[in-house]
Design a protein around this motif. Structure first.
Motif, mmCIF file in Angstrom:
data_model
loop_
_atom_site.group_PDB
_atom_site.id
_atom_site.type_symbol
_atom_site.label_atom_id
_atom_site.label_comp_id
_atom_site.label_asym_id
_atom_site.label_seq_id
_atom_site.Cartn_x
_atom_site.Cartn_y
_atom_site.Cartn_z
ATOM 1 N N ILE A 36 0.880 -1.166 0.000
ATOM 2 C CA ILE A 36 0.000 0.000 0.000
ATOM 3 C C ILE A 36 0.916 1.215 0.000
ATOM 4 C CG2 ILE A 36 -0.182 0.016 2.530
ATOM 5 C CD1 ILE A 36 -3.088 0.947 2.210
ATOM 6 N N GLU A 38 1.320 3.917 1.653
ATOM 7 C CA GLU A 38 1.929 4.376 2.900
ATOM 8 C C GLU A 38 3.047 3.437 3.374
ATOM 9 O OE1 GLU A 38 -1.227 4.245 2.178
ATOM 10 O OE2 GLU A 38 -2.221 6.104 2.767
ATOM 11 N N GLN A 39 2.868 2.118 3.158
ATOM 12 C CA GLN A 39 3.896 1.172 3.595
ATOM 13 C C GLN A 39 5.056 1.136 2.600
ATOM 14 O OE1 GLN A 39 4.079 -0.114 6.512
ATOM 15 N NE2 GLN A 39 2.126 0.809 7.082
ATOM 16 N N ILE A 41 6.207 3.806 1.292
ATOM 17 C CA ILE A 41 7.026 4.919 1.771
ATOM 18 C C ILE A 41 7.749 4.531 3.056
ATOM 19 C CG2 ILE A 41 6.961 7.309 2.620
ATOM 20 C CD1 ILE A 41 4.616 7.781 0.741
ATOM 21 N N ALA A 42 7.070 3.763 3.915
ATOM 22 C CA ALA A 42 7.690 3.363 5.186
ATOM 23 C C ALA A 42 8.940 2.511 4.953
ATOM 24 C CB ALA A 42 6.679 2.598 6.044
ATOM 25 N N ASN A 45 11.683 4.609 3.469
ATOM 26 C CA ASN A 45 12.338 5.455 4.478
ATOM 27 C C ASN A 45 13.379 4.668 5.258
ATOM 28 O OD1 ASN A 45 11.031 7.828 3.968
ATOM 29 N ND2 ASN A 45 9.567 7.642 5.649
ATOM 30 N N TYR A 142 13.235 3.147 15.655
ATOM 31 C CA TYR A 142 11.979 3.212 14.890
ATOM 32 C C TYR A 142 11.798 1.979 13.998
ATOM 33 C CZ TYR A 142 8.112 4.789 12.085
ATOM 34 O OH TYR A 142 6.887 4.866 11.467
ATOM 35 N N TRP A 146 8.531 -0.322 14.195
ATOM 36 C CA TRP A 146 7.716 -0.516 12.991
ATOM 37 C C TRP A 146 7.615 -1.996 12.626
ATOM 38 C CZ3 TRP A 146 8.958 -2.530 8.139
ATOM 39 C CH2 TRP A 146 8.056 -2.269 7.113
ATOM 40 N N GLU A 149 5.657 -4.245 15.180
ATOM 41 C CA GLU A 149 4.208 -4.134 15.048
ATOM 42 C C GLU A 149 3.693 -4.935 13.856
ATOM 43 O OE1 GLU A 149 3.334 0.040 15.193
ATOM 44 O OE2 GLU A 149 3.996 0.132 17.277
ATOM 45 N N ARG A 153 1.069 -7.914 13.935
ATOM 46 C CA ARG A 153 -0.110 -7.792 13.080
ATOM 47 C C ARG A 153 -0.284 -9.027 12.187
ATOM 48 N NH1 ARG A 153 1.392 -2.882 10.978
ATOM 49 N NH2 ARG A 153 0.503 -1.756 12.738
ATOM 50 N N TRP B 32 -8.005 -0.519 3.844
ATOM 51 C CA TRP B 32 -7.892 0.023 5.190
ATOM 52 C C TRP B 32 -8.629 1.346 5.269
ATOM 53 C CZ3 TRP B 32 -1.918 -0.850 5.226
ATOM 54 C CH2 TRP B 32 -1.665 -2.191 5.461
ATOM 55 N N SER B 52 -4.145 12.960 4.458
ATOM 56 C CA SER B 52 -4.737 11.733 4.979
ATOM 57 C C SER B 52 -3.887 10.524 4.620
ATOM 58 C CB SER B 52 -6.161 11.571 4.444
ATOM 59 O OG SER B 52 -6.144 11.662 3.037
ATOM 60 N N VAL B 53 -4.069 9.447 5.360
ATOM 61 C CA VAL B 53 -3.375 8.182 5.087
ATOM 62 C C VAL B 53 -4.359 7.028 5.263
ATOM 63 C CG1 VAL B 53 -1.072 8.945 5.810
ATOM 64 C CG2 VAL B 53 -2.620 7.931 7.501
ATOM 65 N N HIS B 54 -4.043 5.908 4.652
ATOM 66 C CA HIS B 54 -4.773 4.675 4.924
ATOM 67 C C HIS B 54 -4.011 3.901 6.005
ATOM 68 C CE1 HIS B 54 -6.391 5.519 0.874
ATOM 69 N NE2 HIS B 54 -7.492 4.984 1.381
ATOM 70 N N ASP B 57 -5.063 0.527 11.819
ATOM 71 C CA ASP B 57 -5.398 0.950 13.170
ATOM 72 C C ASP B 57 -4.720 2.289 13.484
ATOM 73 O OD1 ASP B 57 -2.658 0.362 13.957
ATOM 74 O OD2 ASP B 57 -3.242 -1.739 13.956
ATOM 75 N N GLN B 59 -2.425 3.199 15.630
ATOM 76 C CA GLN B 59 -0.975 3.187 15.745
ATOM 77 C C GLN B 59 -0.325 3.216 14.362
ATOM 78 O OE1 GLN B 59 0.521 3.560 18.653
ATOM 79 N NE2 GLN B 59 2.426 3.767 17.478
ATOM 80 N N MET B 60 -0.870 2.389 13.470
ATOM 81 C CA MET B 60 -0.322 2.355 12.118
ATOM 82 C C MET B 60 -0.562 3.691 11.415
ATOM 83 S SD MET B 60 -1.193 0.117 8.761
ATOM 84 C CE MET B 60 -1.012 -1.580 9.209
ATOM 85 N N GLU B 63 2.105 6.068 12.488
ATOM 86 C CA GLU B 63 3.388 5.756 11.861
ATOM 87 C C GLU B 63 3.379 6.078 10.366
ATOM 88 O OE1 GLU B 63 4.473 1.807 13.141
ATOM 89 O OE2 GLU B 63 4.222 2.434 15.210
ATOM 90 N N ASN B 64 2.262 5.782 9.713
ATOM 91 C CA ASN B 64 2.173 6.144 8.297
ATOM 92 C C ASN B 64 2.261 7.657 8.126
ATOM 93 O OD1 ASN B 64 1.912 3.498 7.608
ATOM 94 N ND2 ASN B 64 -0.273 3.569 7.153
ATOM 95 N N ARG B 66 3.772 9.677 10.121
ATOM 96 C CA ARG B 66 5.176 10.024 10.377
ATOM 97 C C ARG B 66 5.995 9.823 9.105
ATOM 98 N NH1 ARG B 66 10.260 7.162 10.020
ATOM 99 N NH2 ARG B 66 11.642 7.916 11.636
ATOM 100 N N ASP B 67 5.767 8.700 8.432
ATOM 101 C CA ASP B 67 6.559 8.379 7.246
ATOM 102 C C ASP B 67 6.184 9.235 6.041
ATOM 103 O OD1 ASP B 67 8.350 6.474 8.218
ATOM 104 O OD2 ASP B 67 6.824 4.920 8.176
ATOM 105 N N VAL B 68 4.906 9.603 5.964
ATOM 106 C CA VAL B 68 4.466 10.335 4.770
ATOM 107 C C VAL B 68 4.608 11.849 4.952
ATOM 108 C CG1 VAL B 68 2.503 10.796 3.242
ATOM 109 C CG2 VAL B 68 2.901 8.482 4.102
ATOM 110 N N ARG B 71 8.758 13.609 6.880
ATOM 111 C CA ARG B 71 10.073 13.205 6.385
ATOM 112 C C ARG B 71 11.022 14.376 6.293
ATOM 113 N NH1 ARG B 71 9.977 11.044 0.956
ATOM 114 N NH2 ARG B 71 11.535 9.536 1.557
#
Lengths: 250, 121
Positions: A36, A38-39, A41-42, A45, A142, A146, A149, A153, B32, B52-54, B57, B59-60, B63-64, B66-68, B71
């Motif tokens: 996805i 967002e992940q 990008i994670a 990073n 971090y 990350w 979790e 999950r 999500w 916004s992010v997908h 939950d 916590q995720m 973190e998303n 934070r990453d998006v 940076r």
């Protein structure tokens, strides 16, 4: 090209750099292919953090080599012009990504090890190593959070995610023994890190209702330059440009 | 025949009991939820909407975010809230909501005589 032989600490610095670089190169395969946006990008990073760590270690290694051997190494020559047998990365870093479960389990096992390592290296007598460890540990903390979790999950998720996580642990665990095997060139006794590492892994696995494998065969060799068949392919892709067009810049 | 069409404005995403979400169920089940992200910058006192992010939950989502969105050192604090919990005003209400304020300039504090000693006002 003759194999390079460096004195005590240099090989250890190169080992730290190589592990970070090779895992970064592996993780970078996810770029634009993450599950996805967002992940994607994670993980990218995290990959950039690892490349940053690799650069710091390579720059320091280059300065050590140049001051003792009258050479003209740079971070780039060390990353792009060394051969397979000269790379000293941990084997776990070069293993294929396989799927997201393998990727996050590997990241968790490796980053948790890095966390203990940098924690210890913060007290190292070498100022440069101390500085790199102090800078890197914030990033690594971090990465651990990350990836832990994600392990929880997936491990405690659906039937399929659990199955994939179990497969990943089975495939990757035999490569964790190498974290704690010492080479004569190591600047610290890495076997001392095992207990804290295992505690962390056990706690997270417990929360993910996964169990820690026991008494299984452990691979090693990466720290000696003896690799799996996967490293050659990584290097041929990573080093292609510099090999094809020596000295090319952008 | 009485066809009831419900329009949803930004953020007003229904939980259930409506045709839109039922018909898309098979698709949305795999996606999500959306979260709105608010970031407080180093200088700022308030959290500002960043995007916004997908995420699966909270916590995720943090973190998303934070990453998006952090940076490039954009922030030192993150709030996230599921988009469906945000209720938006209706653009069609704009006339009655905002127009009446336009001729009430006396609500601006510009009709006071400031003492000369006060600077930077």
């Amino acid at each position: 090209m003759s194999t390079m032989h460096f004195s005590k600490n240099i090989n250890n610095v190169l080992h730290l750099a190589d592990s970070a670089l090779i895992l970064a190169q592996r993780n970078s395969e996810w770029c634009a292919h993450g599950p996805i946006l967002e992940q994607d990008i994670a993980i990218t990073n995290i990959t950039l953090d690892l490349i940053g760590q690799a650069r710091n270690f390579y720059q320091y290694a280059a300065s050590l080599i140049n001051s003792t051997n009258q050479k003209n190494e740079t971070e780039d020559t060390l990353a792009y012009l060394r051969t397979e047998r000269e790379f000293l990365n941990l084997l776990i870093c070069e293993l294929p990504n396989v799927d997201w479960a393998h990727t996050v389990v590997r990241q968790f096992l490796f980053s948790s090890f890095q966390q203990q390592l940098f924690l210890a290296l913060q007290e190292n007598t070498d100022d440069a190593i101390q500085a790199i460890a102090t800078k890197s540990i914030k990033e690594t903390n971090y990465h651990v959070k990350w990836s832990a979790e994600w392990v929880i999950r997936l491990g405690d998720g659906t039937l399929e995610s659990r199955e994939r996580t179990l497969n990943a642990i089975e495939a990757l665990w035999p490569y964790t023994g190498e974290f704690f095997t010492n080479e004569p060139t190591d600047m610290m006794d890495v076997s001392l890190l095992k207990k804290a590492w295992l505690d962390k892994i056990t706690n997270v696995f417990l929360e993910a209702s996964l169990s820690v494998p026991e008494n299984i065969f452990m691979h090693s060799g990466g720290k000696k330059g003896v690799h799996t068949e996967h490293l050659g392919f990584i290097l041929s892709e990573m080093q292609y440009l510099q090999r094809m067009y020596p000295g090319a810049q952008w | 025949m009485n066809i009831n069409i419900r329009k949803f404005y930004y953020g007003d995403i229904p939980e259930e009991n409506n045709v839109t979400s039922l018909s898309q169920n098979s698709k949305t089940e795999k996606e999500w939820p959306l979260w709105e992200v608010f970031i407080r910058s180093k200088q700022g006192l308030d959290h500002k909407h960043a995007g916004s992010v997908h995420a699966a939950d909270a916590q995720m989502a943090i973190e998303n975010a934070r990453d998006v969105y952090t940076r490039r050192q954009e922030g030192i604090s993150i709030w996230v809230v599921e988009s469906k919990h945000i209720h938006a005003s209706n653009p069609e209400d704009a006339d009655m909501f905002y127009e009446p304020a336009s001729d009430k300039v006396y609500r601006h504090p510009t009709f006071y005589d400031l003492p000369d000693e006060i600077k930077h006002m």
